[in-house]
Write a protein that holds these residues in place. Structure first.
Motif, short mmCIF file in Angstrom:
data_model
loop_
_atom_site.label_atom_id
_atom_site.label_comp_id
_atom_site.label_asym_id
_atom_site.label_seq_id
_atom_site.Cartn_x
_atom_site.Cartn_y
_atom_site.Cartn_z
N LYS A 1 80.92 -117.87 -65.73
CA LYS A 1 80.94 -117.11 -64.47
C LYS A 1 81.74 -117.81 -63.36
O LYS A 1 82.25 -117.15 -62.47
CB LYS A 1 79.51 -116.82 -64.00
CG LYS A 1 78.72 -115.90 -64.94
CD LYS A 1 79.12 -114.45 -64.81
CE LYS A 1 78.31 -113.56 -65.74
NZ LYS A 1 78.75 -112.16 -65.74
N GLN B 1 72.90 -116.91 -63.75
CA GLN B 1 74.16 -117.63 -64.03
C GLN B 1 75.23 -117.22 -63.02
O GLN B 1 75.96 -118.07 -62.49
CB GLN B 1 74.66 -117.31 -65.44
CG GLN B 1 73.82 -117.90 -66.55
CD GLN B 1 74.30 -119.27 -66.99
OE1 GLN B 1 74.99 -119.97 -66.26
NE2 GLN B 1 73.89 -119.70 -68.16
N GLY C 1 79.93 -109.86 -60.40
CA GLY C 1 80.20 -110.87 -61.42
C GLY C 1 80.67 -110.34 -62.76
O GLY C 1 80.82 -111.10 -63.71
N SER C 2 80.88 -109.01 -62.86
CA SER C 2 81.33 -108.45 -64.15
C SER C 2 81.88 -107.05 -63.91
O SER C 2 82.09 -106.65 -62.76
CB SER C 2 80.15 -108.42 -65.13
OG SER C 2 80.62 -108.17 -66.44
N VAL D 1 77.90 -109.03 -74.63
CA VAL D 1 78.29 -108.13 -73.54
C VAL D 1 77.10 -107.79 -72.64
O VAL D 1 76.08 -107.29 -73.11
CB VAL D 1 78.89 -106.82 -74.09
CG1 VAL D 1 79.14 -105.82 -72.96
CG2 VAL D 1 80.20 -107.11 -74.81
N GLY D 2 77.26 -108.14 -71.35
CA GLY D 2 76.37 -107.63 -70.31
C GLY D 2 77.13 -106.50 -69.64
O GLY D 2 76.97 -105.32 -69.93
N GLY D 3 78.09 -106.90 -68.77
CA GLY D 3 79.02 -105.94 -68.19
C GLY D 3 80.38 -106.01 -68.86
O GLY D 3 81.24 -105.18 -68.63
N GLY D 4 80.61 -107.09 -69.65
CA GLY D 4 81.84 -107.18 -70.43
C GLY D 4 82.80 -108.29 -70.04
O GLY D 4 83.86 -108.42 -70.64
N SER D 5 82.43 -109.15 -69.06
CA SER D 5 83.45 -110.09 -68.58
C SER D 5 83.76 -111.24 -69.53
O SER D 5 84.91 -111.61 -69.71
CB SER D 5 83.11 -110.61 -67.17
OG SER D 5 82.10 -111.58 -67.20
N ASN D 6 82.74 -111.80 -70.18
CA ASN D 6 83.09 -112.93 -71.07
C ASN D 6 83.70 -112.40 -72.36
O ASN D 6 84.57 -113.04 -72.95
CB ASN D 6 81.90 -113.86 -71.30
CG ASN D 6 81.06 -113.51 -72.50
OD1 ASN D 6 81.28 -114.07 -73.57
ND2 ASN D 6 80.13 -112.60 -72.37
N GLY E 1 71.18 -111.54 -68.34
CA GLY E 1 72.57 -111.16 -68.08
C GLY E 1 73.04 -109.98 -68.93
O GLY E 1 74.12 -109.45 -68.70
N ALA F 1 72.77 -120.30 -74.07
CA ALA F 1 72.08 -119.33 -73.20
C ALA F 1 71.62 -118.18 -74.10
O ALA F 1 72.29 -117.86 -75.09
CB ALA F 1 73.06 -118.80 -72.15
N GLU G 1 71.88 -115.13 -73.69
CA GLU G 1 72.94 -114.11 -73.77
C GLU G 1 73.91 -114.50 -74.89
O GLU G 1 74.22 -113.71 -75.78
CB GLU G 1 73.71 -114.02 -72.44
CG GLU G 1 72.94 -113.41 -71.29
CD GLU G 1 72.04 -114.42 -70.58
OE1 GLU G 1 72.04 -115.62 -70.95
OE2 GLU G 1 71.33 -114.01 -69.64
N SER G 2 74.39 -115.77 -74.83
CA SER G 2 75.36 -116.24 -75.82
C SER G 2 74.78 -116.21 -77.23
O SER G 2 75.51 -116.08 -78.22
CB SER G 2 75.79 -117.68 -75.51
OG SER G 2 75.95 -117.88 -74.14
N SER H 1 79.24 -118.48 -74.15
CA SER H 1 79.50 -118.23 -72.73
C SER H 1 78.73 -119.16 -71.81
O SER H 1 79.13 -119.36 -70.66
CB SER H 1 79.22 -116.76 -72.39
OG SER H 1 77.97 -116.36 -72.90
N GLY H 2 77.61 -119.71 -72.29
CA GLY H 2 76.88 -120.63 -71.41
C GLY H 2 75.83 -121.42 -72.16
O GLY H 2 75.46 -121.07 -73.29
C1 PLP Z 1 75.72 -116.98 -70.18
C2 PLP Z 1 76.04 -115.55 -70.02
N1 PLP Z 1 76.75 -114.94 -70.98
C3 PLP Z 1 77.05 -113.63 -70.90
C4 PLP Z 1 76.63 -112.87 -69.82
C5 PLP Z 1 76.95 -111.42 -69.82
O1 PLP Z 1 77.76 -111.02 -68.79
P1 PLP Z 1 79.25 -110.57 -69.06
O2 PLP Z 1 79.17 -109.45 -70.04
O3 PLP Z 1 79.77 -110.16 -67.76
O4 PLP Z 1 79.96 -111.75 -69.58
C6 PLP Z 1 75.92 -113.46 -68.78
C7 PLP Z 1 75.52 -112.69 -67.59
O5 PLP Z 1 74.88 -113.15 -66.71
C8 PLP Z 1 75.60 -114.84 -68.89
O6 PLP Z 1 74.90 -115.45 -67.94
#
Ligand code: PLP
Length: 447
Positions: free
Chosen positions: A126, A153, A242-243, A280-285, A354, A399, A401-402, A428-429
């Protein structure tokens, strides 16, 4: 239970192989996918008129340079010198071959990951856009940025970046994560930000929700509504996201542009990985890692599968509809054409906060609709199981999410056990602020 730090286990872990770039190899330009999309991006529409929104409509929320980037059709956009200097403190991120994971899975597949959590001061990708957004706002005389955060994050990254460029920062943190991850608030406050649990009593919308349902867990859609309404009340402040939006995804492409160079160091004779995977949360990573590889797929006949991993709790790509919808629950944003579960949808309070968003970036939606990207979904339990396999084989706690990207990677590697393929995923984290979720997983208390 296996103790991941026991001597036996450490010996079992293979040395992973790193591919590091020099700091002067950080890309000097971001990659904008808009001119390369197979179908032109449907424009955002004003809900009042159903006409496309213009820069003037967005000006109360964002600085002009970010609005320009939002609609730009230039394939490459120069990274400002001041942003590059800050990137040099936290990038390049390493590309790592997960030899331990390959060994444990007994697969012939070669698995690589980009580790966005290793050098990031707040633990994830992020910061790549937080630094750019804070910089452009500072340049245009904005004094304060207001945002929302799911797992914390994004809020931590923006708190760090606003601190770098001496802006104030206020963050609406989704209540489910506010309660699960109290130390995310601590780090944001250390960087000088103010943090509110959302839904909050600060805004009319937050108050309405709390009156109807005092224990509402919140959602990114609600927190976005609160952050927008707060920033519109304050002339010195702007809103930051953030996304989802084009400019945010654009800033993240440093990940994939670096990975392209590193992949050549690792696999000189291959055009690129056979699979590119991210959550994918909003798609940025996902966009950050995959869009540079998708450019090669669209232009150079390079064959690759782009796999977007989401949570079953917010499975908009697998189960949503492709239509115009609001980006927030109070229906204040322009209408975006995207895969969505509906802006009223409130996902259950999973630990991967996320990923709890009802929609997905319009550019990624075009790629999903044209079959260039394939979605896949995992339950929280499977994601945590994948995280456990990963921490035991690579020694890195992801994380939550990852962990969805790791689950997808493990699935591909197992299905292709005897095949000579390569998989690249984005870590991603790191998950060092997510220990309550891991404690529950260990104690078998996860829903
Ligand atoms: C570690 C991590 N990965 C992925 C995401 C998903 O978001 P995005 O799809 O924008 O990458 C988040 C969102 O907070 C996040 O904290």
């Amino acid at each position: 239970m296996v103790n991941p730090l026991s001597q036996k286990n450490v010996n079992k872990m293979k040395n992973h192989k790193r591919f590091d770039l020099d700091e002067n190899e950080i890309p000097k330009k971001w990659y904008n996918i808009l001119p390369d999309l197979p179908v032109a991006l449907p424009p955002p529409l004003s809900p009042a008129t159903n006409e496309p929104v213009g820069p003037k409509d967005l000006a109360p929320l964002f600085p002009m340079e970010l609005i320009r980037q939002e609609v730009s059709t230039d394939r490459e956009i120069q990274i400002p010198h001041e942003v590059l200097e800050r990137y040099r403190e936290i990038r390049p991120s390493p590309l790592i071959r997960a030899t331990g994971l390959e060994h444990v899975l007994k697969t012939k597949a070669r698995i690589y990951f980009k580790h966005e959590g290793e050098r990031s001061p707040t633990g994830s990708h992020k910061v790549n856009t937080a630094i750019a957004q804070a910089y452009y706002n500072m340049k245009e005389g904005v004094e304060s940025l207001i945002t929302e955060t799911g797992a914390g994050q994004w809020g931590s990254a923006l708190a760090y970046a606003t601190h770098l460029f001496e802006l104030a920062c206020e963050v609406y943190m989704v209540r489910a994560s506010f309660d699960q991850k109290p130390h995310r608030k601590t780090i944001m406050e250390l960087f000088g930000a103010s943090v509110f649990s959302s839904p909050s009593k600060n805004t009319d919308f937050g108050q309405q929700i709390l009156e109807k349902d005092p224990s509402n867990p919140g959602s990114l859609g609600i927190a976005i509504s609160e952050a927008i309404s707060h920033s519109l009340r304050n002339d010195e402040a702007k809103y930051s996201l953030g996304s989802v939006l084009n400019h945010v995804l654009l800033h993240q492409t440093v990940i994939g542009l670096e990975a392209e160079k590193q992949f050549k160091m690792a696999e000189a004779d291959l055009k690129g990985p056979d699979y590119v995977v991210a959550c994918v949360g909003g798609g940025s990573n996902f966009a950050g890692l995959s869009y540079p590889f998708i450019r090669a797929k669209l232009h150079n006949g390079y064959e690759m599968e782009a796999i977007a991993a989401e949570s079953v709790a917010a499975s908009k790509m697998s189960d949503g509809e492709y239509k115009y919808d609001f980006g927030d629950t109070a229906k204040t944003t322009p209408l975006l054409k995207m895969y969505t579960l509906g802006s009223d949808y409130i996902p259950p309070p999973i630990h991967a906060g996320g990923l709890r968003y009802h929609g997905v970036a319009p550019s990624l939606s075009v790629l999903l609709d044209s079959g260039v990207v394939t979605p896949t979904k995992f339950t929280q339990k499977i994601a945590f199981e994948a995280a456990k396999i990963f921490v035991n084989s690579e020694g890195i706690l992801p994380a939550p999410e990852s962990a969805h990207a790791i689950a997808a990677t493990i699935d591909i590697a197992r299905r292709n056990k005897d095949k000579d393929i390569t998989i690249l995923f984005n870590l991603s984290g790191h998950g060092l602020f997510d220990l309550e979720g891991y404690r529950k997983y260990n104690a078998n208390e996860l829903e």
